[in-house]
Design an enzyme around this catalytic site. Structure first.
Site, PDB file in Angstrom:
ATOM      1  N   VAL A 148     -15.010   7.656 -25.128  1.00 33.30           N
ATOM      2  CA  VAL A 148     -15.753   6.992 -24.055  1.00 33.30           C
ATOM      3  C   VAL A 148     -16.514   5.858 -24.724  1.00 33.30           C
ATOM      4  CG1 VAL A 148     -17.488   7.247 -22.246  1.00 33.30           C
ATOM      5  CG2 VAL A 148     -15.989   9.180 -22.793  1.00 33.30           C
TER       6      VAL A 148
ATOM      7  N   TYR B 204     -16.384  17.372 -38.297  1.00 25.72           N
ATOM      8  CA  TYR B 204     -16.451  17.070 -36.870  1.00 25.72           C
ATOM      9  C   TYR B 204     -15.477  17.949 -36.098  1.00 25.72           C
ATOM     10  CZ  TYR B 204     -16.400  14.448 -32.493  1.00 25.72           C
ATOM     11  OH  TYR B 204     -16.479  14.083 -31.173  1.00 25.72           O
TER      12      TYR B 204
ATOM     13  N   LYS C 195     -16.250  21.037 -33.273  1.00 30.86           N
ATOM     14  CA  LYS C 195     -15.769  20.986 -31.893  1.00 30.86           C
ATOM     15  C   LYS C 195     -14.904  22.202 -31.568  1.00 30.86           C
ATOM     16  CE  LYS C 195     -18.061  17.320 -31.436  1.00 30.86           C
ATOM     17  NZ  LYS C 195     -19.375  17.387 -30.794  1.00 30.86           N
TER      18      LYS C 195
END
Length: 142
Positions: free
Chosen positions: A60, A27, A31
């Site tokens: 979020v 991950y 990114k």
């Protein structure tokens, strides 16, 4: 975009592109790769009037995030507020959208090659020391 000599390319990465050790390797690598692509495309496409930027939000409380954390939306928001530096503000979907709209607009006409981190200041400091200090002082080991 090249023929009209104008345009905006906007990527979304994550605050994992600027913080280390908190995400799975694949991950984090993906990114960071997006940020690198943003910068390279900025250099390559700038001569054509094309701006390239990236947004890197923190947590979020979306359905995807709450499912991954196995918590409800309220708990995810409380988690975010507990680790952000900027108190009294919780990152919402609208904050990410507003940042994207700004970067896509002519108001940001001179901004290119940037990774805009939306994390309430979290990435500005090493959270390991205060966390460890609190653990040690709460157990009276200091």
């Amino acid at each position: 975009m090249v023929p009209v000599r104008k345009g905006v390319i906007l990527f979304t990465a994550s605050n994992a592109s600027v913080t280390s050790g908190l995400s799975p390797h694949a991950y984090a690598a993906s990114k960071v790769a997006i940020v690198g692509l943003t910068r390279n495309l900025c250099v390559d496409l700038g001569k054509h009037g094309i701006r390239v930027n990236c947004i890197s939000p923190s947590l979020v409380a979306t359905p995807l995030a709450t499912k991954a954390l196995n918590v409800d939306r309220t708990t995810a928001k409380k988690l975010y507020e507990s680790f952000t530096i900027l108190k009294g503000a919780v990152l919402e979907e609208e904050d990410v959208a507003n940042t994207a709209l700004f970067l896509a607009s002519d108001e940001s006409r001179i901004i290119s090659g940037q990774n805009i981190v939306i994390d309430g200041g979290y990435g500005t400091t090493n959270q390991a020391f205060p966390v460890k200090l609190q653990e040690l002082t709460s157990s009276n080991q200091v």
